[in-house]
Each structure stands twice: as structure tokens, then as C-alpha cells.
Design a protein around this motif. Structure first.
Motif, PDB file in Angstrom:
ATOM      1  N   GLU A  86      81.018   7.914  31.605  1.00 48.14           N
ATOM      2  CA  GLU A  86      81.454   7.620  30.241  1.00 48.14           C
ATOM      3  C   GLU A  86      81.225   6.178  29.815  1.00 48.14           C
ATOM      4  O   GLU A  86      81.038   5.904  28.631  1.00 48.14           O
ATOM      5  N   LYS A  87      81.254   5.277  30.759  1.00 50.72           N
ATOM      6  CA  LYS A  87      81.222   3.864  30.364  1.00 50.72           C
ATOM      7  C   LYS A  87      80.542   3.049  31.439  1.00 50.72           C
ATOM      8  O   LYS A  87      81.098   2.816  32.503  1.00 50.72           O
ATOM      9  N   SER A  88      79.351   2.599  31.147  1.00 52.87           N
ATOM     10  CA  SER A  88      78.606   1.789  32.099  1.00 52.87           C
ATOM     11  C   SER A  88      78.368   0.408  31.497  1.00 52.87           C
ATOM     12  O   SER A  88      77.762   0.284  30.436  1.00 52.87           O
ATOM     13  N   MET A  89      78.852  -0.614  32.174  1.00 51.94           N
ATOM     14  CA  MET A  89      78.717  -1.993  31.687  1.00 51.94           C
ATOM     15  C   MET A  89      77.739  -2.750  32.582  1.00 51.94           C
ATOM     16  O   MET A  89      77.854  -2.731  33.802  1.00 51.94           O
ATOM     17  N   VAL A  90      76.757  -3.408  31.963  1.00 51.99           N
ATOM     18  CA  VAL A  90      75.766  -4.194  32.689  1.00 51.99           C
ATOM     19  C   VAL A  90      75.903  -5.655  32.276  1.00 51.99           C
ATOM     20  O   VAL A  90      75.974  -5.968  31.085  1.00 51.99           O
ATOM     21  N   ARG A  91      75.954  -6.546  33.254  1.00 52.73           N
ATOM     22  CA  ARG A  91      75.970  -7.975  32.966  1.00 52.73           C
ATOM     23  C   ARG A  91      74.519  -8.459  32.885  1.00 52.73           C
ATOM     24  O   ARG A  91      73.779  -8.423  33.864  1.00 52.73           O
ATOM     25  N   LEU A  92      74.104  -8.901  31.705  1.00 53.38           N
ATOM     26  CA  LEU A  92      72.749  -9.387  31.455  1.00 53.38           C
ATOM     27  C   LEU A  92      72.756 -10.911  31.436  1.00 53.38           C
ATOM     28  O   LEU A  92      73.401 -11.527  30.580  1.00 53.38           O
ATOM     29  N   ASN A  93      72.073 -11.522  32.405  1.00 51.07           N
ATOM     30  CA  ASN A  93      71.968 -12.979  32.490  1.00 51.07           C
ATOM     31  C   ASN A  93      70.624 -13.412  31.919  1.00 51.07           C
ATOM     32  O   ASN A  93      69.572 -13.115  32.486  1.00 51.07           O
ATOM     33  N   LEU A  94      70.655 -14.100  30.776  1.00 54.73           N
ATOM     34  CA  LEU A  94      69.446 -14.497  30.064  1.00 54.73           C
ATOM     35  C   LEU A  94      69.169 -15.979  30.237  1.00 54.73           C
ATOM     36  O   LEU A  94      70.089 -16.805  30.173  1.00 54.73           O
ATOM     37  N   SER A  95      67.918 -16.340  30.431  1.00 55.91           N
ATOM     38  CA  SER A  95      67.505 -17.743  30.477  1.00 55.91           C
ATOM     39  C   SER A  95      66.404 -17.983  29.443  1.00 55.91           C
ATOM     40  O   SER A  95      65.900 -17.040  28.834  1.00 55.91           O
ATOM     41  N   ASN A  96      66.049 -19.251  29.255  1.00 59.88           N
ATOM     42  CA  ASN A  96      65.045 -19.651  28.254  1.00 59.88           C
ATOM     43  C   ASN A  96      65.476 -19.292  26.836  1.00 59.88           C
ATOM     44  O   ASN A  96      64.640 -18.966  25.983  1.00 59.88           O
ATOM     45  N   VAL A  97      66.788 -19.330  26.580  1.00 52.66           N
ATOM     46  CA  VAL A  97      67.293 -19.044  25.238  1.00 52.66           C
ATOM     47  C   VAL A  97      67.180 -20.322  24.403  1.00 52.66           C
ATOM     48  O   VAL A  97      67.842 -21.318  24.692  1.00 52.66           O
ATOM     49  N   ALA A  98      66.344 -20.290  23.365  1.00 55.01           N
ATOM     50  CA  ALA A  98      66.059 -21.506  22.584  1.00 55.01           C
ATOM     51  C   ALA A  98      67.242 -21.949  21.743  1.00 55.01           C
ATOM     52  O   ALA A  98      67.513 -23.154  21.613  1.00 55.01           O
ATOM     53  N   SER A  99      67.960 -20.999  21.153  1.00 53.78           N
ATOM     54  CA  SER A  99      69.067 -21.364  20.259  1.00 53.78           C
ATOM     55  C   SER A  99      70.042 -20.209  20.140  1.00 53.78           C
ATOM     56  O   SER A  99      69.725 -19.066  20.516  1.00 53.78           O
ATOM     57  N   LEU A 100      71.201 -20.497  19.599  1.00 54.18           N
ATOM     58  CA  LEU A 100      72.198 -19.455  19.382  1.00 54.18           C
ATOM     59  C   LEU A 100      71.714 -18.456  18.344  1.00 54.18           C
ATOM     60  O   LEU A 100      72.049 -17.264  18.408  1.00 54.18           O
ATOM     61  N   ASN A 101      70.890 -18.912  17.397  1.00 57.88           N
ATOM     62  CA  ASN A 101      70.333 -17.993  16.399  1.00 57.88           C
ATOM     63  C   ASN A 101      69.415 -16.962  17.051  1.00 57.88           C
ATOM     64  O   ASN A 101      69.454 -15.772  16.716  1.00 57.88           O
ATOM     65  N   ASP A 102      68.568 -17.434  17.982  1.00 62.65           N
ATOM     66  CA  ASP A 102      67.693 -16.506  18.708  1.00 62.65           C
ATOM     67  C   ASP A 102      68.509 -15.497  19.506  1.00 62.65           C
ATOM     68  O   ASP A 102      68.178 -14.308  19.565  1.00 62.65           O
ATOM     69  N   LEU A 103      69.567 -15.981  20.127  1.00 59.68           N
ATOM     70  CA  LEU A 103      70.426 -15.107  20.926  1.00 59.68           C
ATOM     71  C   LEU A 103      71.107 -14.067  20.036  1.00 59.68           C
ATOM     72  O   LEU A 103      71.196 -12.892  20.387  1.00 59.68           O
ATOM     73  N   SER A 104      71.579 -14.505  18.865  1.00 60.52           N
ATOM     74  CA  SER A 104      72.239 -13.588  17.937  1.00 60.52           C
ATOM     75  C   SER A 104      71.276 -12.508  17.459  1.00 60.52           C
ATOM     76  O   SER A 104      71.634 -11.320  17.382  1.00 60.52           O
ATOM     77  N   ALA A 105      70.030 -12.904  17.162  1.00 59.28           N
ATOM     78  CA  ALA A 105      69.034 -11.928  16.722  1.00 59.28           C
ATOM     79  C   ALA A 105      68.698 -10.933  17.843  1.00 59.28           C
ATOM     80  O   ALA A 105      68.520  -9.738  17.596  1.00 59.28           O
ATOM     81  N   PHE A 106      68.620 -11.448  19.063  1.00 60.77           N
ATOM     82  CA  PHE A 106      68.337 -10.592  20.212  1.00 60.77           C
ATOM     83  C   PHE A 106      69.458  -9.567  20.400  1.00 60.77           C
ATOM     84  O   PHE A 106      69.197  -8.378  20.628  1.00 60.77           O
ATOM     85  N   MET A 107      70.701 -10.012  20.285  1.00 57.95           N
ATOM     86  CA  MET A 107      71.833  -9.103  20.468  1.00 57.95           C
ATOM     87  C   MET A 107      71.893  -8.065  19.356  1.00 57.95           C
ATOM     88  O   MET A 107      72.294  -6.920  19.580  1.00 57.95           O
TER      89      MET A 107
END
Length: 352
Positions: A268-289
Motif C-alpha cells: 500500500e505504501k512504498s517510500m523511497v529516499r531520493l538523494n540528488l546531487s548537482n542541483v543548481a538551484s531551489l527553482n530547478d529542484l521545485s520544477a523537478f519535484m
């Protein structure tokens, strides 16, 4: 049985030395992909029946072609442990998985007729059949289960691990992989206490009462999947044996329901921890999410932390685990990422 063992050994050899293969679109249905492989088959010529040997060699070549593709998508451990099931349910039924083939070469060699073919194997059909042969834990990401259960008798800590052993056996019987707690994807942790109850009216026997309290926690995200509490008694000739029996009985009593709740949580509920690197900005991260939330297999995602170009994101999957998420990320052409280390519920990736 011997032919099955020879077949599996042959696949392992081909996997070790490599094989000619390529992925192409199906000629019959462009929505499907085929794996193109080359394989050889052989058959003895019995009583001069060259035509019969030719047919048998062709069938053997088709079977070996299918075996090559099975060897690509199934681990060597699974090939060995499920060799009979794979042989009976897949490789013996070549017509259900080979879309087309062409004979590249035919020749006689010392009383044998040999055939070399190029075969187009339907990946989706084969993958679906292999999934049916998997245990339920394998279908749910095949997580490794670790155990860390502290035991105490009459208020004193003990080095024993009776509860761990009982629960470990039950999880292994259900098809789960078990391993060291430091490398586990799911950690079963908690405590087991056994205390003296009585000697009265037991004809020289001793009675102890044990209580067990455990949690199933995902490594990486530290998400608590489910919990269990149970009590049970134990009777034996001395204090040591009775206290041990009480702990084992409590573990046995809790195991069935606890195991089902862990499976239910994985379904019913599977949670994955995604560790991201090379993130240029919070805006890029927000768009990715935002893009991530639009993937049908993703239920939702939450940012845990972001600093210095690195971010940790908890991704709620509707089904599957980190391996499934990694394939979805690789196919995301809008924001491509490179995938690094992957466990059942944790994934390292970097923006390209």
C-alpha cells in the motif's frame, strides 16, 4: 533434472562470456520491444534421421535463444534457485515468446546436426511471466530484512537472540532476504523481556511470562511501517529454559500477523529516499519535484533537506521501490539524471 541443470549452467556461461543481443521494436506491434539474440542448437543424428535432427536442433537453438534473454533479466542466484520453474514454464515454451527467427547457419559435425539462429524475443511477455514466478517480497522490491531485538530476563540484559531467530526464520520462509542489520533495507527492531511467573502447582516446572515489542522501520527514510506487541508464557524444568520458551512463544505468536502487516505496508505504501546531487538551484529542484508528482507511479514527494547543491527527497510510490523509480527517472527526458547507488528503498542520482 540433469537437462535443466545443464541448461542453467549454459546460461551462466553465456552470461559470463557475453552474447550478441540488441533491443528493437516489435515488427508486429510497435508498442512492444524485442531482444534480438543469436544462439546455437544441436541434436544427434539417430538412425540416419537427418530431418528429425534438423528439427530438434532448431528447437534447441530457439530454447537457448530464450534462455539468453532470461539470463539477462534474471539474477544468477534466481537462475539456480528457480531453474526447474524457469525451464518448465518459460524455456520449454519457445513459441509463446519468440516473435520471429531466421536461420543463419546449418551444418553437420561429427554425428550431430547444428543450427545457428537470430531470434526476436518479446521482452514484455517474458517479463510478465518471470514476474509470476517471483515471490511476493520480490514483486515488492525484494528488500533485505535485518533484525535488532534486545532481550532481557528478570530485568537483566541478555546476549541471546531467540526472538530474532524465530522472526528471521518466518520472514525467510515467506521469501524475504535476510541479512546484517547495517545493510538492511527494513530493520525489525525492539525488545523482548521474560520475567519469572510462578512455580506453584506446576509439579516441579517453572513458568515465565514474556512480552515482545517490535517495529518495522525502513532504512534511509526511517519510516515506521508497522508495529507488533505480543505476550506469551513458557514452562520448563528450570528458569533458563522457561524464560527462553516464553520469548520464543511470544515471537511465534506475533510472527504471522506481523509478517502480513509488513507485506500490506509494502503493497500500500512504498517510500523511497531520493538523494540528488548537482542541483543548481531551489527553482530547478521545485520544477523537478513538480515533474515527479506528474508520474502516475508516484503518489507524492516531499523535500527533506537542501543545501550545497544536494537534496534529499522522500518519494511515495504507488507500487515498487527504488529500482522502479530509477527506471522512471532515466526515461524522464525533460530533466535527465544519472543514477548511482540503489538499494530497495534508497536511490542516489545526479542532475546531468
Amino acid at each position: 533434472m540433469k537437462s535443466c541443470q545443464r541448461f542453467v549452467f549454459g546460461i551462466l556461461l553465456l552470461a559470463a562470456f557475453g552474447c550478441s543481443s540488441a533491443v528493437k521494436r516489435s515488427g508486429l506491434n510497435l508498442a512492444f520491444e524485442t531482444e534480438v539474440v543469436e544462439a546455437e542448437g544441436m541434436s544427434p543424428v539417430v538412425n540416419g534421421d537427418a530431418e528429425g535432427a534438423k528439427k530438434t536442433a532448431l528447437h534447441d537453438a530457439m530454447r537457448n535463444a530464450l534462455g539468453l534473454v532470461v539470463g539477462i533479466y534474471v539474477s544468477q542466484d534466481a537462475l539456480v534457485s528457480k531453474s526447474i520453474l524457469i525451464d518448465e514454464n518459460i524455456t520449454s515454451q519457445t513459441e509463446g515468446y519468440i516473435e520471429k527467427y531466421e536461420v543463419l547457419k546449418e551444418w553437420s559435425d561429427g554425428g550431430f546436426y547444428k543450427t545457428k539462429i537470430r531470434a526476436h524475443v518479446r521482452k514484455e511477455d517474458l517479463s510478465a511471466k518471470l514476474r509470476k514466478l517471483e515471490t511476493e517480497p520480490q514483486k515488492l522490491g525484494n528488500p533485505v530484512i535485518g533484525f535488532d531485538i534486545k532481550e532481557a530476563v528478570d530485568g537483566k540484559d541478555q546476549p541471546s537472540n531467540y526472538a530474532e531467530l524465530e522472526l528471521k526464520n518466518r520472514f525467510a520462509e515467506a521469501g524475504f532476504m535476510t541479512g546484517e542489520k547495517s545493510k538492511a533495507d527494513i530493520l525489525i527492531k525492539g525488545s523482548a523481556r521474560s520475567d519469572f511467573n510462578t512455580r506453584e502447582g506446576l509439579g516441579g516446572f517453572v513458568s515465565y511470562r514474556a512480552s515482545l515489542s517490535v517495529n518495522a522501520v525502513k532504512s534511509g527514510s526511517d519510516e515506521t511501517m508497522t508495529t507488533a506487541q505480543e505476550t506469551a508464557g513458557g514452562i520448563d524444568l528450570n528458569d533458563s529454559a522457561a524464560s527462553r520458551a516464553a520469548i520464543i512463544n511470544a515471537a511465534k505468536k506475533s510472527a504471522g500477523d506481523f509478517l502480513e502487516r509488513v507485506l500490506k505496508a509494502l503493497r500500500e505504501k512504498s517510500m523511497v529516499r531520493l538523494n540528488l546531487s548537482n542541483v543548481a538551484s531551489l527553482n530547478d529542484l521545485s520544477a523537478f519535484m513538480k515533474d515527479l508528482r506528474n508520474i502516475p507511479a508516484v503518489r507524492d514527494c516531499w523535500l527533506r533537506n537542501y543545501a550545497g547543491g544536494e537534496a534529499s527527497v522522500d518519494v511515495g510510490m504507488r507500487k515498487g521501490g527504488a529500482a522502479d523509480l530509477s527506471q522512471l527517472l532515466i526515461k524522464n527526458l525533460k530533466r535527465p539524471v544519472s543514477v548511482g547507488k540503489t538499494s530497495a528503498y534508497e536511490l542516489d542520482a545526479a542532475f546531468k
